[in-house]
Design an enzyme around this catalytic site. Structure first.
Site, PDB file in Angstrom:
ATOM      1  N   GLU A  44       0.811  -1.208   0.000  1.00  0.00           N
ATOM      2  CA  GLU A  44       0.000   0.000   0.000  1.00  0.00           C
ATOM      3  C   GLU A  44       0.850   1.267   0.000  1.00  0.00           C
ATOM      4  OE1 GLU A  44      -4.044  -1.540   2.261  1.00  0.00           O
ATOM      5  OE2 GLU A  44      -2.468  -0.630   3.483  1.00  0.00           O
TER       6      GLU A  44
ATOM      7  N   CYS B 251       6.018  -4.261  15.865  1.00  0.00           N
ATOM      8  CA  CYS B 251       5.585  -3.189  16.760  1.00  0.00           C
ATOM      9  C   CYS B 251       4.126  -3.428  17.101  1.00  0.00           C
ATOM     10  CB  CYS B 251       5.793  -1.830  16.089  1.00  0.00           C
ATOM     11  SG  CYS B 251       7.531  -1.502  15.700  1.00  0.00           S
TER      12      CYS B 251
ATOM     13  N   CYS C  96       3.264   8.804   1.400  1.00  0.00           N
ATOM     14  CA  CYS C  96       3.810   7.810   2.332  1.00  0.00           C
ATOM     15  C   CYS C  96       4.119   6.547   1.530  1.00  0.00           C
ATOM     16  CB  CYS C  96       2.793   7.538   3.436  1.00  0.00           C
ATOM     17  SG  CYS C  96       3.380   6.402   4.707  1.00  0.00           S
TER      18      CYS C  96
ATOM     19  N   CYS D  33      -1.658   6.579  10.226  1.00  0.00           N
ATOM     20  CA  CYS D  33      -0.386   6.044  10.704  1.00  0.00           C
ATOM     21  C   CYS D  33      -0.608   4.763  11.496  1.00  0.00           C
ATOM     22  CB  CYS D  33       0.298   7.092  11.583  1.00  0.00           C
ATOM     23  SG  CYS D  33       1.909   6.585  12.189  1.00  0.00           S
TER      24      CYS D  33
ATOM     25  N   CYS E 111       6.397  -6.759   6.883  1.00  0.00           N
ATOM     26  CA  CYS E 111       7.381  -6.124   7.759  1.00  0.00           C
ATOM     27  C   CYS E 111       8.107  -7.171   8.572  1.00  0.00           C
ATOM     28  CB  CYS E 111       6.681  -5.128   8.696  1.00  0.00           C
ATOM     29  SG  CYS E 111       7.829  -4.111   9.666  1.00  0.00           S
TER      30      CYS E 111
ATOM     31  N   CYS F 171       1.088  -1.491  15.684  1.00  0.00           N
ATOM     32  CA  CYS F 171       1.091  -1.241  14.240  1.00  0.00           C
ATOM     33  C   CYS F 171       0.428  -2.393  13.494  1.00  0.00           C
ATOM     34  CB  CYS F 171       2.533  -1.059  13.757  1.00  0.00           C
ATOM     35  SG  CYS F 171       2.662  -0.742  11.982  1.00  0.00           S
TER      36      CYS F 171
END
Length: 394
Positions: free
Chosen positions: A116, A140, A129, A367, A136, A143
């Protein structure tokens, strides 16, 4: 297999497959690589040098997506190029537009993987962004992207291609230095940029090239969760603004919400920030701090953050980010008054601490919310993936 080089050994699946049609994608190649690709395809070296210069200009200044539109290539020669080369863009699967104007694209790589990117328009700027990985390596806990497996790194062309696709959508060709809607880039999309260093570096060099996409390094920010061994190299070889996903000021809390802290602790991370090449009061380091209710949002946390910044004499500002919820998240957002109080303590100490206004929440573009919509997992599966990632960091 581990990522090669002197960085953390984290699991990375196979390299991306070649294009099914056998053609070479010219997007993401340096000038020298483009020239060599033309020579390998059969052009004489002097002609290859000229053609590489022409094609580079057409791709990055004119926004060409094919050879047919290139007026400086002879009509009879265009089929030769089209047979051997392609000027790629990520495939758009879905585009969504938020009520606040934020745009989110679900994109697909040539080998079928989803990722994305997000464009955030403001009155005085427009920020793209950009993602650096499919999935990933990190976990985290606040997230949404961190709940995904790492599928693979995006190559330089797939990273540059996001910027070019956004310019397509905004109608900003030919490239021009002033008056652009897309004025800023943040490497804050899916993935940890410093775990894909070479591709991110090579892509950003094209973005910053005056004869390329022509975006100033002052308008580009790279965000890291704290891959300490690569930070100095990023400053030397890329030289863009640095943002650090800090999110906590104690070992206990940061170990929980940013597990990379177990490998590179807060003090080691801040020392690396103090040594970051080019950081000064005109180019401050941004500390990103997501506000989690009753976890990292006390007055004591705010004062400790001030103490740490002053201890390391960091030219810094703090972006306070109200937590953006997602299905299965283990945290809640701090109350609005608590966030304001936290901000006031930092401001009173002489450090800028703006509260970031959430954008694109209604389309999961805010975010910490980016994640391929095609991937859905149970809570038990998410916890298992988290354990695997933490074991890799141990």
């Amino acid at each position: 297999m581990p990522i090669p080089g002197h960085i953390d050994p984290v699991p990375v699946p196979r390299a991306p497959s070649l294009r099914e049609d056998g053609r070479t994608d010219l997007v993401g190649l340096s000038r020298d690589e483009m020239r060599e690709a033309l020579i390998e395809a059969g052009l004489e070296p002097r002609q290859a040098k000229l053609r590489a210069k022409q094609i580079w200009h057409q791709i990055y200044n004119r926004g060409a997506t094919g050879f047919e539109a290139m007026s400086d290539i002879a009509k009879a020669q265009k089929p030769w190029f089209e047979e051997r080369f392609v000027i790629g863009r990520p495939e758009v699967v879905v585009q969504q537009v938020s009520t606040d104007g934020t745009r989110k694209w679900l994109l697909k790589t040539p080998d079928g993987h989803d990722f994305e990117m997000v464009f955030i328009p403001d009155a005085d700027r427009g920020t793209l962004c950009v993602s650096s990985q499919v999935g990933c390596t990190l976990n985290c806990r606040f997230c949404h992207t961190g709940t995904m497996r790492l599928v693979r790194n995006l190559n330089a062309g797939e990273i540059v291609g996001q910027v070019m696709l956004a310019r397509d959508a905004l109608g900003e060709w030919p490239s021009q230095p002033e008056g652009r809607m897309l004025s800023n880039i943040v490497m804050m999309g899916m993935g940890e940029p410093l775990y894909n260093f070479e591709n991110v570096r090579d892509a950003l060099k094209i973005v910053m090239d005056g004869d390329g996409l022509g975006l100033s390094r002052r308008r580009i920010t790279l965000s890291t969760s704290g891959v300490v061994p690569m930070m100095a190299r990023a400053g030397d070889e890329i030289g863009v603004n640095l943002a650090v996903s800090l999110h906590a000021v104690t070992k206990e809390v940061r170990d929980e919400i940013v597990p990379l802290n177990r490998k590179y602790g807060i003090e080691e991370l801040l020392a690396a920030c103090a040594a970051y090449p080019g950081a000064n009061n005109a180019r401050r380091i941004t500390f990103e701090y997501v506000m989690l209710k009753d976890k990292n949002d006390s007055d004591e946390d705010a004062r400790e953050l001030v103490r740490l910044i002053k201890k390391y004499k960091l030219p810094a500002k703090v972006n306070l980010i109200p937590f953006n919820p997602w299905p299965g998240a283990a945290y809640e957002c701090s109350e609005e008054e608590r966030v304001r109080r936290f901000s006031d303590i930092i401001f009173d100490a002489g450090i800028s601490a703006p509260i970031r206004r959430p954008r694109g929440r209604d389309i999961m573009a805010a975010c910490g919310q980016l994640k391929s919509a095609a991937e859905k997992k149970s809570r038990a599966e998410l916890d298992r993936i988290a354990e695997e990632k933490q074991a890799a960091l141990a």
